[in-house]
Design a protein around this motif. Structure first.
Motif, PDB file in Angstrom:
ATOM      1  N   TRP A 219      -8.670   0.556  -2.530  1.00  0.00           N
ATOM      2  CA  TRP A 219      -7.756   1.455  -3.244  1.00  0.00           C
ATOM      3  C   TRP A 219      -8.018   2.915  -2.899  1.00  0.00           C
ATOM      4  O   TRP A 219      -7.121   3.746  -2.922  1.00  0.00           O
ATOM      5  CB  TRP A 219      -7.877   1.235  -4.754  1.00  0.00           C
ATOM      6  CG  TRP A 219      -6.743   1.833  -5.525  1.00  0.00           C
ATOM      7  CD1 TRP A 219      -6.689   3.069  -6.098  1.00  0.00           C
ATOM      8  CD2 TRP A 219      -5.480   1.225  -5.789  1.00  0.00           C
ATOM      9  NE1 TRP A 219      -5.476   3.270  -6.713  1.00  0.00           N
ATOM     10  CE2 TRP A 219      -4.710   2.142  -6.536  1.00  0.00           C
ATOM     11  CE3 TRP A 219      -4.909  -0.005  -5.473  1.00  0.00           C
ATOM     12  CZ2 TRP A 219      -3.417   1.873  -6.973  1.00  0.00           C
ATOM     13  CZ3 TRP A 219      -3.630  -0.280  -5.910  1.00  0.00           C
ATOM     14  CH2 TRP A 219      -2.893   0.647  -6.644  1.00  0.00           C
ATOM     15  N   MET A 220      -9.269   3.255  -2.594  1.00  0.00           N
ATOM     16  CA  MET A 220      -9.625   4.652  -2.336  1.00  0.00           C
ATOM     17  C   MET A 220      -8.795   5.289  -1.222  1.00  0.00           C
ATOM     18  O   MET A 220      -8.306   6.422  -1.386  1.00  0.00           O
ATOM     19  CB  MET A 220     -11.119   4.765  -2.024  1.00  0.00           C
ATOM     20  CG  MET A 220     -11.617   6.211  -1.869  1.00  0.00           C
ATOM     21  SD  MET A 220     -11.298   6.971  -0.245  1.00  0.00           S
ATOM     22  CE  MET A 220     -12.633   6.303   0.710  1.00  0.00           C
ATOM     23  N   PRO A 221      -8.584   4.645  -0.067  1.00  0.00           N
ATOM     24  CA  PRO A 221      -7.778   5.289   0.983  1.00  0.00           C
ATOM     25  C   PRO A 221      -6.337   5.569   0.542  1.00  0.00           C
ATOM     26  O   PRO A 221      -5.724   6.533   1.002  1.00  0.00           O
ATOM     27  CB  PRO A 221      -7.812   4.263   2.122  1.00  0.00           C
ATOM     28  CG  PRO A 221      -9.030   3.440   1.865  1.00  0.00           C
ATOM     29  CD  PRO A 221      -9.148   3.361   0.384  1.00  0.00           C
ATOM     30  N   ILE A 222      -5.810   4.726  -0.354  1.00  0.00           N
ATOM     31  CA  ILE A 222      -4.464   4.961  -0.876  1.00  0.00           C
ATOM     32  C   ILE A 222      -4.454   6.202  -1.759  1.00  0.00           C
ATOM     33  O   ILE A 222      -3.546   7.040  -1.680  1.00  0.00           O
ATOM     34  CB  ILE A 222      -3.974   3.726  -1.656  1.00  0.00           C
ATOM     35  CG1 ILE A 222      -3.860   2.531  -0.714  1.00  0.00           C
ATOM     36  CG2 ILE A 222      -2.643   4.000  -2.346  1.00  0.00           C
ATOM     37  CD1 ILE A 222      -3.562   1.218  -1.416  1.00  0.00           C
ATOM     38  N   ALA A 223      -5.472   6.337  -2.612  1.00  0.00           N
ATOM     39  CA  ALA A 223      -5.587   7.524  -3.452  1.00  0.00           C
ATOM     40  C   ALA A 223      -5.745   8.776  -2.597  1.00  0.00           C
ATOM     41  O   ALA A 223      -5.175   9.833  -2.900  1.00  0.00           O
ATOM     42  CB  ALA A 223      -6.777   7.376  -4.405  1.00  0.00           C
TER      43      ALA A 223
ATOM     44  N   LEU B  42       0.782   3.353   3.812  1.00  0.00           N
ATOM     45  CA  LEU B  42       1.239   2.372   4.801  1.00  0.00           C
ATOM     46  C   LEU B  42       0.203   2.205   5.911  1.00  0.00           C
ATOM     47  O   LEU B  42      -0.154   1.084   6.297  1.00  0.00           O
ATOM     48  CB  LEU B  42       2.575   2.825   5.384  1.00  0.00           C
ATOM     49  CG  LEU B  42       3.255   1.884   6.383  1.00  0.00           C
ATOM     50  CD1 LEU B  42       3.735   0.622   5.688  1.00  0.00           C
ATOM     51  CD2 LEU B  42       4.419   2.597   7.068  1.00  0.00           C
ATOM     52  N   VAL B  43      -0.319   3.327   6.411  1.00  0.00           N
ATOM     53  CA  VAL B  43      -1.342   3.289   7.463  1.00  0.00           C
ATOM     54  C   VAL B  43      -2.606   2.600   6.950  1.00  0.00           C
ATOM     55  O   VAL B  43      -3.189   1.744   7.622  1.00  0.00           O
ATOM     56  CB  VAL B  43      -1.668   4.713   7.955  1.00  0.00           C
ATOM     57  CG1 VAL B  43      -2.859   4.699   8.898  1.00  0.00           C
ATOM     58  CG2 VAL B  43      -0.457   5.331   8.640  1.00  0.00           C
ATOM     59  N   ALA B  44      -3.035   2.972   5.728  1.00  0.00           N
ATOM     60  CA  ALA B  44      -4.249   2.379   5.163  1.00  0.00           C
ATOM     61  C   ALA B  44      -4.096   0.873   4.995  1.00  0.00           C
ATOM     62  O   ALA B  44      -5.047   0.105   5.235  1.00  0.00           O
ATOM     63  CB  ALA B  44      -4.565   3.035   3.815  1.00  0.00           C
TER      64      ALA B  44
ATOM     65  N   ALA C 175       0.829  -1.204   0.000  1.00  0.00           N
ATOM     66  CA  ALA C 175       0.000   0.000   0.000  1.00  0.00           C
ATOM     67  C   ALA C 175       0.866   1.257   0.000  1.00  0.00           C
ATOM     68  O   ALA C 175       0.513   2.270  -0.611  1.00  0.00           O
ATOM     69  CB  ALA C 175      -0.928   0.000   1.211  1.00  0.00           C
ATOM     70  N   ALA C 176       2.010   1.198   0.677  1.00  0.00           N
ATOM     71  CA  ALA C 176       2.935   2.328   0.687  1.00  0.00           C
ATOM     72  C   ALA C 176       3.512   2.570  -0.703  1.00  0.00           C
ATOM     73  O   ALA C 176       3.628   3.719  -1.157  1.00  0.00           O
ATOM     74  CB  ALA C 176       4.070   2.077   1.689  1.00  0.00           C
ATOM     75  N   ILE C 177       3.866   1.492  -1.398  1.00  0.00           N
ATOM     76  CA  ILE C 177       4.385   1.623  -2.771  1.00  0.00           C
ATOM     77  C   ILE C 177       3.327   2.256  -3.668  1.00  0.00           C
ATOM     78  O   ILE C 177       3.609   3.154  -4.466  1.00  0.00           O
ATOM     79  CB  ILE C 177       4.809   0.241  -3.307  1.00  0.00           C
ATOM     80  CG1 ILE C 177       6.007  -0.293  -2.518  1.00  0.00           C
ATOM     81  CG2 ILE C 177       5.142   0.324  -4.796  1.00  0.00           C
ATOM     82  CD1 ILE C 177       6.358  -1.733  -2.837  1.00  0.00           C
ATOM     83  N   ALA C 178       2.088   1.772  -3.540  1.00  0.00           N
ATOM     84  CA  ALA C 178       0.997   2.322  -4.354  1.00  0.00           C
ATOM     85  C   ALA C 178       0.755   3.793  -4.032  1.00  0.00           C
ATOM     86  O   ALA C 178       0.525   4.604  -4.928  1.00  0.00           O
ATOM     87  CB  ALA C 178      -0.283   1.514  -4.121  1.00  0.00           C
ATOM     88  N   GLY C 179       0.836   4.163  -2.739  1.00  0.00           N
ATOM     89  CA  GLY C 179       0.651   5.566  -2.348  1.00  0.00           C
ATOM     90  C   GLY C 179       1.716   6.475  -2.916  1.00  0.00           C
ATOM     91  O   GLY C 179       1.443   7.624  -3.293  1.00  0.00           O
ATOM     92  N   ALA C 180       2.948   5.973  -3.002  1.00  0.00           N
ATOM     93  CA  ALA C 180       4.039   6.773  -3.561  1.00  0.00           C
ATOM     94  C   ALA C 180       3.901   6.930  -5.071  1.00  0.00           C
ATOM     95  O   ALA C 180       4.234   7.974  -5.640  1.00  0.00           O
ATOM     96  CB  ALA C 180       5.384   6.133  -3.226  1.00  0.00           C
TER      97      ALA C 180
END
Length: 636
Positions: free
Chosen positions: A333-337, A403-405, A298-303
């Motif tokens: 996916w929404m929280p990452i976006a 990461l948190v999400a 999730a951290a990779i996706a957020g970056a």
């Protein structure tokens, strides 16, 4: 300004005429399609006299000059580049589209399919969230008839999602939307076993197909996305081909019959079985990434989210989110976006608070607030990318929030909403969503504050500064001196709903590179004079008009986004260049329905293009307005 010199410099910066596929201009921008982007220098383009910004969008290189300047530059540019002026306005869009590779064209198509159905998904998701929230407060409600009825409303869009997708896909691919709906209905027909009932079933019906070659399972495609899109694409190809070869006298009967018969059979026997496997692989990959231990995926996706926005491929996430909702019932996916968006907003906010440059702050602050509400393009394109380091800080913040999400397994009941309003569709873990935003924003803000350094030449300051020729022009100075009146105002030229400039779905307008102002979502197709003054320019495509108030304030009214591509269709000018006007005079009429059917946004920016000459410019940015309502005030 030496327009010929500017045109020559632009041509040199893009690699000369041999590197230019086509070019045209709209009310504010020189739009070019470049053969080899490696021969083009955007940095040098931004330093040319009069250039207010440079963007790449939809396969076009767009150089922003502003109203009244771009047309003069283009007049000199066209002969230098050997451009056929008469043909460029129709050809530049086709050239830009053909220049993009298949991947980017496919991503754009996904966006065109899934963005229009967002309101239906949001409505269902919000109803679902509100219903579950009420049941948590009043548990007995879950047994009531009211719950039964509203629950029916809340999941309707998801139950019949293949039909919604099929209709939108048919429109995108140029097919008949009603035939597209039929294909969607076939894929979830009640004669097929419901896909959501398969897991616990012991006896799944089958059918022999292609003359006994193999058997297929007679299972519907509830909860599936990609097979529907592929099926309707095939349907559109077949239909358009048949329209060309079938005689007109029998076309009405033969084309729909053959299209539905062939597409339906191929869909249930080949497309469905094959692309269900493909879709499951994509969803499994996304779920695997998001659920990697300790939230790493999730951290990779957020970056990575913000860079995909810059690349213009972020619309692919709509299909991913729709698939997650259909298959899992929750959009992880929404929280990452959201983490990525608020992080870019926080990075811009830090810059706006740290900078001593008032013009930089006036752009960065509203752009940052817009990102917290889920609209991130103004912060990314208008601020962070210009300084690079805030953009990097935002990416790191997005990783921290992702990461948190990932660790807290935050999810949503819909897609299409991020940022602060995402609380409305968050499922169960509201605290996790709050931490997601706080951590993303906090990390990005701190890093942006540390990394950002004020430079002697600020990029935003540079693009808005007054040319030397204008500063030294005595006549201009006299005009400015005579225009210092606090009671001057700009009145609404349209009937409709006001929105801030930062919410305009175009980064050039949203970043205020062309000047400050507001935008109107029109409710009637008439544009009226917003003050007493003169018509500076009516563009030959009719989509925009430049005005000058009696005190020298310059205003551009741009009806719709990218509507220059319509080539003047659906617009009728009622005034001409140089004509004197009075407040309330009819300037322009346009056909709202036809423009919307053509796929263009009707959002209309009303821009004070020389807003840098006005201190304390104030705007009314919300609410409904009638022609003649005051929307902007300011004095020199």
């Amino acid at each position: 300004m030496d327009y010929k010199k500017v045109a020559q410099q632009v041509l040199e910066c893009v690699g000369g005429g041999e590197n230019l596929v086509s070019a045209a201009h709209c009310a504010t921008r020189l739009r070019m399609v470049i053969a080899d982007n490696g021969k083009c220098s955007k940095e040098k383009l931004e330093q040319i006299d009069g250039v207010k910004g440079v963007f790449e969008a939809s396969g076009q290189l767009q150089v922003i000059f502003g109203t009244g300047v771009v047309n003069k530059v283009f007049e000199e540019f066209a002969p230098l580049a050997g451009i056929d002026v008469a043909s460029t306005k129709d050809d530049v869009k086709k050239a830009a589209a053909s220049k993009q590779n298949w991947f980017f064209r496919a991503i754009k198509s996904l966006g065109d399919i899934f963005v229009p159905i967002i309101p239906a998904i949001v409505a269902s998701g919000l109803l679902m969230g509100l219903l579950e929230g009420l049941c948590n407060v009043y548990p007995a409600m879950a047994q009531s008839s009211t719950y039964t009825i509203i629950h029916l409303f809340s999941n309707a869009a998801f139950v019949f999602l293949p039909i919604l997708i099929a209709i939108s896909a048919a429109k995108t691919f140029g097919g008949n939307i009603f035939l597209g709906a039929v294909i969607g209905m076939i894929m979830i027909h009640t004669d097929l076993m419901n896909a959501w009932s398969v897991a616990g079933a012991t006896d799944i019906p089958t059918a022999s197909v292609w003359f006994g070659l193999y058997d297929i399972k007679l299972v519907g495609y509830q909860g599936h996305v990609i097979p529907v899109v592929i099926a309707v694409w095939l349907m559109s190809v077949i239909e358009k081909k048949l329209h060309k070869i079938v005689p007109e006298i029998i076309d009405l009967f033969v084309t729909p019959l053959v299209t539905v018969l062939v597409t339906g059979y191929v869909t249930l026997t080949i497309i469905g079985p094959v692309f269900v496997v493909v879709e499951n692989g994509v969803l499994d990959g996304a779920k695997w990434l998001i659920t990697l231990p300790f939230g790493i995926g999730a951290a990779i996706a957020g970056a990575a989210y913000a860079p995909t926005v810059v690349a213009g491929v972020h619309h692919m996430y709509n299909a991913l989110e729709a698939g997650l909702l259909s298959a899992e019932g929750v959009n992880t996916w929404m929280p990452i976006a959201t983490a990525a968006n608020v992080a870019q907003g926080a990075a811009a906010l830090a810059l706006s608070l740290k900078t001593k440059n008032q013009k930089t702050r006036s752009v960065a602050l509203p752009a940052s607030l817009s990102a917290f509400l889920g609209i991130t393009e103004p912060a990314i394109f208008g601020v962070n990318l210009r300084y690079v380091k805030p953009f990097i800080a935002g990416c790191i913040g997005g990783a921290a929030g992702g990461l948190v999400a990932g660790i807290m397994h935050v999810g949503a009941s819909a897609y299409g909403i991020t940022g602060v309003f995402g609380f409305l569709i968050t499922t169960d873990c509201t605290l996790g969503y709050l931490l997601d935003m706080v951590v993303a924003a906090g990390v990005a803000f701190i890093l942006s504050w540390i990394l950002y350094r004020e430079k002697s030449e600020d990029p935003i300051e540079t693009v808005q500064e007054i040319p030397e020729a204008e500063k030294n022009d005595d006549t201009t100075s006299v005009e400015r001196e005579g225009s210092k009146q606090d009671d001057k105002a700009v009145y609404s030229p349209l009937e409709g709903k006001l929105i801030p400039m930062t919410e305009v779905p175009d980064e050039t307008f949203a970043s205020k590179a062309l000047g400050d102002g507001v935008a109107v979502i029109p409710e009637k197709g008439c544009v009226y004079a917003p003050f007493d003054g003169e018509v500076e320019m009516v563009y030959d495509t009719g989509h925009a008009i430049g005005l000058v108030r009696e005190d020298g304030m310059e205003v551009l009214i741009h009806v719709g986004i990218n509507t220059v591509e319509l080539g003047g269709k659906y617009y009728t000018a009622k005034v001409s260049n140089g004509q004197k006007i009075k407040k309330g005079d009819l300037l322009l009429e346009f056909d709202m329905d036809e423009i919307a059917k053509a796929g263009y946004s009707l959002v209309t920016p009303v821009i004070v293009t020389n807003s840098d000459e006005y201190e304390g410019l104030t705007r009314k940015e919300h609410g409904r307005v009638e022609p003649g309502d005051q929307i902007i005030t300011g004095s020199c």
